[in-house]
Each structure stands twice: as structure tokens, then as C-alpha cells.
Motif scaffolding. Structure first.
Motif, PDB file in Angstrom:
ATOM      1  N   MET A 275       0.118  -6.580   0.560  1.00  0.00           N
ATOM      2  CA  MET A 275       0.991  -7.000   1.650  1.00  0.00           C
ATOM      3  C   MET A 275       0.398  -6.490   2.954  1.00  0.00           C
ATOM      4  O   MET A 275      -0.473  -5.623   2.945  1.00  0.00           O
ATOM      5  N   PRO A 276       0.810  -7.024   4.102  1.00  0.00           N
ATOM      6  CA  PRO A 276       0.057  -6.848   5.348  1.00  0.00           C
ATOM      7  C   PRO A 276      -0.446  -5.434   5.605  1.00  0.00           C
ATOM      8  O   PRO A 276       0.317  -4.466   5.558  1.00  0.00           O
ATOM      9  N   VAL A 277      -1.730  -5.350   5.882  1.00  0.00           N
ATOM     10  CA  VAL A 277      -2.367  -4.078   6.242  1.00  0.00           C
ATOM     11  C   VAL A 277      -2.879  -4.114   7.670  1.00  0.00           C
ATOM     12  O   VAL A 277      -3.413  -3.122   8.152  1.00  0.00           O
ATOM     13  N   HIS A 278      -2.742  -5.268   8.363  1.00  0.00           N
ATOM     14  CA  HIS A 278      -3.067  -5.256   9.783  1.00  0.00           C
ATOM     15  C   HIS A 278      -1.956  -4.518  10.520  1.00  0.00           C
ATOM     16  O   HIS A 278      -0.856  -4.324  10.003  1.00  0.00           O
ATOM     17  N   GLU A 279      -2.234  -4.099  11.727  1.00  0.00           N
ATOM     18  CA  GLU A 279      -1.284  -3.265  12.447  1.00  0.00           C
ATOM     19  C   GLU A 279       0.041  -3.960  12.723  1.00  0.00           C
ATOM     20  O   GLU A 279       0.082  -5.136  13.099  1.00  0.00           O
ATOM     21  N   PHE A 280       1.119  -3.198  12.550  1.00  0.00           N
ATOM     22  CA  PHE A 280       2.460  -3.642  12.899  1.00  0.00           C
ATOM     23  C   PHE A 280       3.235  -2.417  13.381  1.00  0.00           C
ATOM     24  O   PHE A 280       2.850  -1.274  13.101  1.00  0.00           O
TER      25      PHE A 280
ATOM     26  N   ASN B 272      10.626  -1.648  10.093  1.00  0.00           N
ATOM     27  CA  ASN B 272       9.743  -2.607   9.428  1.00  0.00           C
ATOM     28  C   ASN B 272       9.056  -1.910   8.263  1.00  0.00           C
ATOM     29  O   ASN B 272       8.433  -0.870   8.438  1.00  0.00           O
ATOM     30  N   TYR B 273       9.187  -2.467   7.076  1.00  0.00           N
ATOM     31  CA  TYR B 273       8.524  -1.893   5.899  1.00  0.00           C
ATOM     32  C   TYR B 273       7.457  -2.834   5.357  1.00  0.00           C
ATOM     33  O   TYR B 273       6.333  -2.413   5.094  1.00  0.00           O
ATOM     34  N   TRP B 274       7.781  -4.099   5.207  1.00  0.00           N
ATOM     35  CA  TRP B 274       6.825  -5.029   4.620  1.00  0.00           C
ATOM     36  C   TRP B 274       5.576  -5.197   5.481  1.00  0.00           C
ATOM     37  O   TRP B 274       4.482  -5.345   4.959  1.00  0.00           O
ATOM     38  N   GLY B 275       5.741  -5.230   6.806  1.00  0.00           N
ATOM     39  CA  GLY B 275       4.585  -5.383   7.683  1.00  0.00           C
ATOM     40  C   GLY B 275       4.339  -6.785   8.190  1.00  0.00           C
ATOM     41  O   GLY B 275       3.298  -7.037   8.806  1.00  0.00           O
ATOM     42  N   TYR B 276       5.286  -7.710   7.971  1.00  0.00           N
ATOM     43  CA  TYR B 276       5.106  -9.078   8.456  1.00  0.00           C
ATOM     44  C   TYR B 276       5.550  -9.182   9.914  1.00  0.00           C
ATOM     45  O   TYR B 276       6.458  -9.935  10.262  1.00  0.00           O
ATOM     46  N   ASP B 277       4.901  -8.405  10.777  1.00  0.00           N
ATOM     47  CA  ASP B 277       5.244  -8.355  12.191  1.00  0.00           C
ATOM     48  C   ASP B 277       4.017  -7.908  12.973  1.00  0.00           C
ATOM     49  O   ASP B 277       3.959  -6.796  13.494  1.00  0.00           O
ATOM     50  N   PRO B 278       2.996  -8.756  13.094  1.00  0.00           N
ATOM     51  CA  PRO B 278       1.674  -8.323  13.575  1.00  0.00           C
ATOM     52  C   PRO B 278       1.676  -7.766  14.993  1.00  0.00           C
ATOM     53  O   PRO B 278       2.330  -8.279  15.892  1.00  0.00           O
TER      54      PRO B 278
ATOM     55  N   GLU C 148     -10.910  -7.000  -7.162  1.00  0.00           N
ATOM     56  CA  GLU C 148     -11.047  -7.616  -5.848  1.00  0.00           C
ATOM     57  C   GLU C 148      -9.870  -7.240  -4.948  1.00  0.00           C
ATOM     58  O   GLU C 148      -8.800  -6.844  -5.415  1.00  0.00           O
ATOM     59  N   VAL C 149     -10.075  -7.419  -3.630  1.00  0.00           N
ATOM     60  CA  VAL C 149      -9.051  -7.116  -2.635  1.00  0.00           C
ATOM     61  C   VAL C 149      -8.734  -8.386  -1.851  1.00  0.00           C
ATOM     62  O   VAL C 149      -9.607  -8.956  -1.196  1.00  0.00           O
ATOM     63  N   ILE C 150      -7.485  -8.818  -1.935  1.00  0.00           N
ATOM     64  CA  ILE C 150      -6.997  -9.985  -1.206  1.00  0.00           C
ATOM     65  C   ILE C 150      -5.963  -9.493  -0.199  1.00  0.00           C
ATOM     66  O   ILE C 150      -5.053  -8.747  -0.552  1.00  0.00           O
ATOM     67  N   LEU C 151      -6.107  -9.897   1.059  1.00  0.00           N
ATOM     68  CA  LEU C 151      -5.191  -9.466   2.099  1.00  0.00           C
ATOM     69  C   LEU C 151      -4.175 -10.544   2.420  1.00  0.00           C
ATOM     70  O   LEU C 151      -4.521 -11.723   2.540  1.00  0.00           O
ATOM     71  N   ASP C 152      -2.928 -10.140   2.574  1.00  0.00           N
ATOM     72  CA  ASP C 152      -1.867 -11.026   3.035  1.00  0.00           C
ATOM     73  C   ASP C 152      -1.913 -11.007   4.559  1.00  0.00           C
ATOM     74  O   ASP C 152      -1.604  -9.986   5.183  1.00  0.00           O
ATOM     75  N   VAL C 153      -2.336 -12.120   5.163  1.00  0.00           N
ATOM     76  CA  VAL C 153      -2.507 -12.161   6.615  1.00  0.00           C
ATOM     77  C   VAL C 153      -1.426 -13.033   7.242  1.00  0.00           C
ATOM     78  O   VAL C 153      -1.002 -14.042   6.677  1.00  0.00           O
ATOM     79  N   VAL C 154      -1.008 -12.636   8.448  1.00  0.00           N
ATOM     80  CA  VAL C 154       0.156 -13.257   9.098  1.00  0.00           C
ATOM     81  C   VAL C 154      -0.276 -13.817  10.450  1.00  0.00           C
ATOM     82  O   VAL C 154      -0.046 -13.202  11.498  1.00  0.00           O
ATOM     83  N   PHE C 155      -0.904 -14.993  10.432  1.00  0.00           N
ATOM     84  CA  PHE C 155      -1.370 -15.612  11.666  1.00  0.00           C
ATOM     85  C   PHE C 155      -0.347 -16.609  12.207  1.00  0.00           C
ATOM     86  O   PHE C 155      -0.715 -17.539  12.930  1.00  0.00           O
TER      87      PHE C 155
ATOM     88  N   VAL D 175       0.826  -1.209   0.000  1.00  0.00           N
ATOM     89  CA  VAL D 175       0.000   0.000   0.000  1.00  0.00           C
ATOM     90  C   VAL D 175       0.861   1.261   0.000  1.00  0.00           C
ATOM     91  O   VAL D 175       0.660   2.171  -0.816  1.00  0.00           O
ATOM     92  N   LYS D 176       1.821   1.330   0.890  1.00  0.00           N
ATOM     93  CA  LYS D 176       2.648   2.532   0.955  1.00  0.00           C
ATOM     94  C   LYS D 176       3.555   2.654  -0.263  1.00  0.00           C
ATOM     95  O   LYS D 176       3.617   3.688  -0.923  1.00  0.00           O
ATOM     96  N   GLY D 177       4.269   1.579  -0.574  1.00  0.00           N
ATOM     97  CA  GLY D 177       5.251   1.635  -1.647  1.00  0.00           C
ATOM     98  C   GLY D 177       4.664   1.913  -3.013  1.00  0.00           C
ATOM     99  O   GLY D 177       5.358   2.424  -3.897  1.00  0.00           O
ATOM    100  N   PHE D 178       3.379   1.635  -3.193  1.00  0.00           N
ATOM    101  CA  PHE D 178       2.756   1.817  -4.499  1.00  0.00           C
ATOM    102  C   PHE D 178       2.686   3.284  -4.893  1.00  0.00           C
ATOM    103  O   PHE D 178       2.808   3.630  -6.075  1.00  0.00           O
ATOM    104  N   THR D 179       2.501   4.175  -3.914  1.00  0.00           N
ATOM    105  CA  THR D 179       2.334   5.602  -4.257  1.00  0.00           C
ATOM    106  C   THR D 179       3.234   6.543  -3.455  1.00  0.00           C
ATOM    107  O   THR D 179       3.101   7.759  -3.567  1.00  0.00           O
TER     108      THR D 179
END
Length: 699
Positions: A196-201, A215-221, A257-264, A158-162
Motif C-alpha cells: 500500500m502507498p509508500v510515497h509521501e503522505f 491517515n493510515y492507508w496512505g492514499y493521500d499523496p 518481487e515488490v509492487i507499489l500501489d501508486v496514487v496518481f 508496511v507499518k501495519g505488517f510489523t
């Protein structure tokens, strides 16, 4: 009978059983903790407050029901900031990490506000939870519900796109900024964005200090239910909630469509050396997989801890989280990071038919969604081809490796390449799963970009500050003579050709293609294949490349358009190599460059494939075309002889990856026909695709 009609704008909202539940006259705060001896609610007036303005004690007699602590606080409204605080046993040797001073993030928090505050008293002050009003005027929006077999997935950040100034959007790096680029996504032809992850990190350091590698990618919930506050344009607490919903609504309006990358699989609380922020301070022994009687964390994620996904309490949390994103945010699907961890039981053992994996597939509230597994983890599990049932699609890592190796010119790759081109039946057919369970990709966020795949033989991750030790060493890449950028035209031409070869392969393969944002315009990470901490121009999308490489963008657009219109290359059943009835051609025929039988065990990198249009009763386009592929992955030009079965069809050139633009692709299928002699020479490392001039009318 009285029939009541409900206004379409008044759509169902999924009410969570935990967290901060908003009522007309106040808020019900609900949290799980089995071992806590007391529970407190901390209320704040402002984001910058270091101390709560009010502390409310839960009553053990009146506010605890089993292992659930629940209290109604009148007068509290949307926007209220809060933490939980729990007393309980502190015995790390037994997996107990209660800390009476810790301010704890609600595991069900719907939004966070602020950052970690600096601490001089040993107390970690994390972002504050926000009471959220779920109401949003969706204006009749619903899930797009496109068949997975018809999808073109575009993975982006989301961030890196714009974020790059070249994007020229009003709100760079945000959900609203992405909205401004929807016309580009639509023109490219993609059908789904995989975010790529949009849940809080954590945005900065957990202790309120700047870190060397952010952290940039967001794979750190940090909070699974909350959209990341760092991608909001507004500054009001909870602004990210409405902005995210607005983004989804606008994407849906464009048919995307919107697909979320989730890190459970893990959280940012880390191992026994990490901070107590949420799960640790509420019920550490339930939320994480522990070893040695509870004294250490099992680390199947490679990130310090492992979420105990098949514990009933955690399983319930994951289900509620998925339903929350689907029904409150209208997302269309999920990609599960390191999904093999979901196949591990509470002791960390891989088990057949794991409850969580089965239940996600069968959940009726998720029936409209796409579910995609990254079918491996950091502890050696590799389940590509065997993850879940037919509801589960998978990132096909075998496709990535085999396609890269074949086009690089590795020996003995023909059989593997053809299997991937045909939908990977070796992985999926035995379990009754169709070709569209294979999410085909050649690049992803994790690894080289497509440009770097053909520009670097080795990774160059020095900017990450780890001595270039991080990142995968096995990239199946090549630089074709010069490491990195070059002005030598023969090398540049070959690199462009290889990019076109791989885009063509991806779009003409059975299965579902996924491309990474910027691959269509040669976005580079300067050889970095692990840019997880690069919140800068290494990772950001440079929009000047769209014009600089407009010929390649045009090429990708034409291939995507072709794929979307042609069921020939996106079948819902596997190719058989057999005719449907006597006298007909098989659905696919394979030949050598000379039009004879293929030597599957040889080292020749040439191939001819003839794909017949399927006989479908219902096709949105009403037509299908036969496709003829000619492939030369060798380092020398090769003569091809079209097989006799191709003689009765009038062919038109569609793609020639060796040709310069605009002769590399003919979007209207009006390219030149093959020579009457049926003999033609393909340049080295190139691919041609001919399409039948006359469409087959589908019944």
C-alpha cells in the motif's frame, strides 16, 4: 577491439530532469512553473527550523528557460533541506492559487523530512524537501522478472505488517521491520508483495495539529517521488531512501518481487478549501482538472481534486516518477489506484486509447515491470475487462463479487462462478488479453478481511467517527447465524470451511491470485470494512494468529505451493473445452454432481470440473497433473458421481475443505483415493480437489 567490463555494483541510476540534482560541487534546483512571476529557493539547516537560513532568488533573465526555473547553487550537498516559493497571480476564479508566502514542496522531491509545523501566522510549514544522493550498493541486484502468470501477490501495509508488539521485530512498523519478516513470506510461498502507498503522505494534521482520523492507508499523496518518512527506523533526513532500497534488495534476494500501489489520481491539497502545498502554488491549472473556467476542482477521485494526468507536463511527471522507482529503487511493478482517471482527458472525459495509459504500456524503460490497474474510479467509470492492452493487468472486481456470492449460496451464480474459475474469458479474451491479465482477489485492503467476510453480515465502522455511513454496503458477506465472534462450534466450523473454500477457489483459478496479509491466519478488523484511519490493532497484523490458526496457515501454504508447481491451474491461454487432438480429453470438462451435463441456468450450486494438464514444451517442474474439482456450495450434503472420463485416472485427495486438519489438505498429494464406486458425498458448503497420482510428463 577494446572491450570494457563495468563492475556489476556500479549500476545505472536514472537522473531526473527536475528537482534537486546533485553534482560534485553543488546542486542544480529545477522546477516547472509557467505562470510564476518570480521563484525563490528556501534553504534550511535543521528539520525543526521554522524559517529558512538562506533565501536564493532565481533570476528571470538567467535562471528561467521557457517555463523551467533552474539554478545551480555551489557548496550545497546531500542532506540539504529546502522548499520552493513562487510569486504569481492569485485569482481562484481563474484557477490561479499563487501565494508568495507559501513554502512549497518540490514536485520532484526525493525525500521529505519532519512534519507539518504549527502555524500562528497563517503560513503553512510543510515537511522539508531533502537533497538526496542516489548512490546505493545494490550488490548486483536486478529485477526478479518472474512471469506474471506464475505470481502469488500478497497485499500488505508496511507499518501495519510489523507495528503490533506481537511481531517482535527490532524495528516495528518500518521498512527494516518488514525485512525481518521475509522468512515468513518465503515460507508462505508468495512471490510478490504489493505495498500500500509508500510515497509521501501527511502523517498528522496538515496544519500541524493532531486530527481525529489520521491517515493510515496512505492514499493521500504529498510527494510522489519520495518514500514515506514515517516508515523509516532512522531519524536522519533521507534515512528512508536507503532503508527502502535495503528492503527491496533483501526481498529480491528471497525471490520476492515488490509492487507499489501508486496514487496518481489526486493529492492531499484537496479542493478550493484545501491548502497550498506544492502543485497549487506552482501551476494549479496544469496539475489539476478544473471546472467552471478554473474556479472549482473536478472530483473523479472522491478526494477533492483530480490530477490532470493526460496533460503533457503531468504525463511527463508520472513517467519520470515511474522510472525513478524502477531504476533507483528496483521495484518490479505498480498497481495504479483508481486507474480509470488515467483514461480521462484534460476535460475529464473518458476517451479510447488514452495517451497516458498507452504510453505507460509502451515505455521501454518500464518493459520489465508489471502494471496493474484498479480499473474504476469514484465518478462511476468501471473499465474491468477493457482497460488498456495486453500489457495491463487488472484487479478483477467481478471475480471478487462472483466468488463471494457463489460461496454465500446466492441463487443463479453457477455460470458466473465457473467463468471466474476459468480465467474470466468474457472480460479478457475478446481483446486478445491472456488469463493472467486478471488479478483475482476475494479481499483487498478496501473492505472486509476474509475472516470478517464470513463473520459479519453488515459493516461496523463506528470507530471511524462517521456514524457508520462510510464504507461499502454491498459486501456479499454473511455471518452464518451470529454477528461477529462466537463460541458456537457449528458456526465457527462453517466459517473456517468457507475461508478454506475461498482460499482454494483463489489458488485453483486461472489468472493471478492476490491475497491480503493476514487472511491466511484469520486477521480481523472487527467488522470494519473501511479502516483507512485505524492506525491501531484494528488494522495491525497480530502475529499471535499465526500460531493460533496454524492449521489454516498450513492449508494456505499447501495451496500456494501446489499452484506454483502446477501449470494446470495457471495457464497462459484460455481453456477451450476442446481436445487438442482426436481421442484426447478436453483441457476442461464440466459436469453436474451426477456426472451429467451442467444446467448452466439452474440454481444448483454443485459442480464437477476436470482439468487436463497442459502439454507444455518448457515447464520448470517438468511435470503436470490432472485436477478434479468437486464443489458443493449448497446448505445440504450432496452425493457426487464421478464422470466416466475420470475413471481411467488414479486420483488422490489433495483438498477437502470440510475435513479437520490435517486431513483437509495433503501437501504431498498422498490423500486417499475416491471410492471404487465413484460415488461420494460432499458435506454442505465444501470443496474437494483430487489430483492425478501419476504426473503427465510434459514434452
Amino acid at each position: 577491439m577494446l572491450m570494457r567490463h563495468v563492475h556489476p555494483k556500479l549500476q545505472f541510476t536514472h537522473m531526473l530532469p527536475y528537482g534537486a540534482i546533485l553534482h560534485e560541487n553543488g546542486v542544480q534546483f529545477v522546477v516547472f512553473s509557467r505562470s510564476a512571476t518570480s521563484m525563490r529557493l528556501l534553504l534550511y539547516d535543521r528539520v525543526e527550523d521554522r524559517e529558512p537560513v538562506e533565501v536564493i532568488q532565481f533570476s528571470r533573465e538567467n535562471d528561467r528557460w521557457g517555463d523551467i526555473w533552474s539554478i545551480f547553487v555551489p557548496g550545497v550537498a546531500a542532506g540539504q533541506l529546502y522548499h520552493f516559493q513562487a510569486d504569481g497571480p492569485y485569482d481562484p476564479s481563474q484557477g490561479q492559487w499563487f501565494n508568495a508566502k507559501a513554502r512549497l514542496i518540490d514536485p520532484y522531491a526525493k525525500a521529505l523530512a519532519g512534519d507539518f509545523q504549527q502555524s500562528d501566522d497563517g503560513v503553512i510549514r510543510p515537511p522539508k524537501c531533502v537533497v538526496v544522493d542516489d548512490y546505493f550498493d545494490w550488490e548486483g541486484d536486478r529485477h526478479v522478472r518472474r512471469n506474471l502468470s506464475e505470481s502469488i501477490i500478497y497485499e500488505t501495509h508496511v507499518k501495519g505488517f510489523t507495528q503490533d508488539p506481537s511481531s517482535k521485530v527490532k524495528h516495528p512498523g518500518t521498512y527494516l521491520g518488514l525485512i525481518e519478516k521475509i522468512p515468513y513470506l518465503k515460507s508462505l510461498g508468495i512471490t510478490a508483495v504489493e505495498l500500500m502507498p509508500v510515497h509521501e503522505f501527511p502523517i498528522g494534521g496538515i496544519y500541524g495539529q493532531q486530527v481525529e482520523r489520521p491517515n493510515y492507508w496512505g492514499y493521500d499523496p504529498l510527494a510522489f517521488f519520495a518514500p514515506h518518512r514515517g516508515y523509516a527506523a532512522g531519524t536522519k533526513p533521507g534515512a528512508q531512501v536507503n532503508e527502502f532500497k535495503q528492503m527491496v534488495k533483501e526481498l529480491h534476494s528471497a525471490g520476492i518481487e515488490v509492487i507499489l500501489d501508486v496514487v496518481f489520481n489526486h493529492t492531499c491539497e484537496g479542493n478550493e478549501l484545501g491548502p497550498t502545498l506544492s502543485f497549487k502554488g506552482l501551476e494549479n491549472r496544469v496539475y489539476y482538472m478544473l471546472g467552471n473556467g478554473g474556479s472549482c476542482y473536478k472530483n473523479f477521485s472522491g478526494c477533492g481534486n483530480t490530477v490532470n494526468g493526460n496533460h503533457p507536463i503531468v504525463r511527463e511527471l508520472i513517467f519520470n516518477c515511474l522510472r525513478h522507482w524502477v531504476h533507483n529503487y528496483h521495484v518490479d511493478g505498480f498497481r495504479f489506484d483508481l486507474a480509470s482517471i488515467l483514461s480521462r482527458d484534460r476535460n475529464g472525459n473518458l476517451v479510447p486509447n488514452p495517451p497516458l495509459v498507452e504510453a505507460i504500456a509502451e515505455d521501454p524503460l518500464l518493459a520489465d515491470t508489471k502494471i496493474i490497474a484498479e480499473a474504476w474510479d469514484a465518478a462511476g467509470a468501471y473499465q474491468v475487462g477493457s482497460f488498456g492492452d495486453l500489457r495491463w493487468a487488472e484487479w478483477n472486481g467481478r471475480y471478487r463479487d462472483d466468488a463471494r456470492s457463489f460461496w454465500r449460496g446466492d441463487r443463479g451464480q453457477m455460470g458466473a462462478f465457473v467463468t471466474r474459475l476459468a480465467g474470466s474469458s468474457d472480460l479478457y479474451e475478446h481483446s486478445g488479453r491472456p488469463p493472467y491479465c486478471s488479478i483475482n482477489f476475494i479481499t483487498s485492503h478496501d473492505g472486509f478481511t476474509l475472516n470478517d467476510l464470513v463473520s459479519y453480515r453488515d459493516k461496523h465502522n463506528e470507530a471511524n467517527g462517521e456514524g457508520n455511513r462510510d464504507g461499502d454496503n454491498n459486501n456479499h458477506s454473511d455471518n452464518y447465524g451470529v454477528e461477529g465472534p462466537t463460541k458456537r462450534p457449528e458456526i465457527e466450523n462453517l466459517r473456517v470451511r468457507q475461508i478454506k473454500n475461498m482460499i482454494s477457489t483463489l489458488m485453483l483459478s486461472q489468472g493471478v491470485p492476490m491475497i491480503v496479509a493476514g487472511d491466511e491466519c484469520r486477521r480481523t478488523q472487527k467488522g470494519n470494512n473501511n479502516a483507512y484511519c485505524q492506525d491501531n490493532d484494528i488494522s495491525w497484523f497480530n502475529w499471535k494468529l499465526i500460531e493460533e490458526h496454524s492449521d489454516l496457515v498450513r492449508f494456505a501454504e499447501a495451496l500456494i505451493k501446489f499452484r506454483r508447481s502446477q501449470p494446470t491451474v495457471r495457464r497462459e491461454t484460455f481453456l477451450t473445452g476442446r481436445p487438442k487432438f482426436e481421442g484426447a480429453l478436453p483441457d476442461v470438462s464440466w459436469y453436474s454432481a451426477l456426472g451429467t451435463a451442467v444446467d448452466w441456468h439452474g440454481d444448483d450450486g454443485t459442480l464437477i470440473a476436470l482439468l487436463k494438464a497442459p502439454d507444455l514444451e518448457h515447464d520448470p517442474q517438468g511435470v503436470g497433473r490432472d485436477v478434479l474439482l468437486l464443489v458443493n456450495a449448497t446448505s445440504q450434503p450432496r452425493e457426487f458421481i464421478l464422470p466416466p472420463v475420470a475413471k481411467g485416472t488414479r486420483w488422490r485427495l489433495f483438498v477437502d475443505t470440510a475435513a479437520a486438519s490435517p486431513y483437509d489438505v495433503y501437501p504431498d498429494y498422498d490423500g486417499p483415493p475416491p471410492p471404487r464406486s465413484r460415488r461420494l458425498t460432499l458435506s454442505y458448503r465444501s470443496m474437494c480437489c483430487f489430483v492425478a497420482e501419476d504426473p503427465v510428463r510434459l514434452k
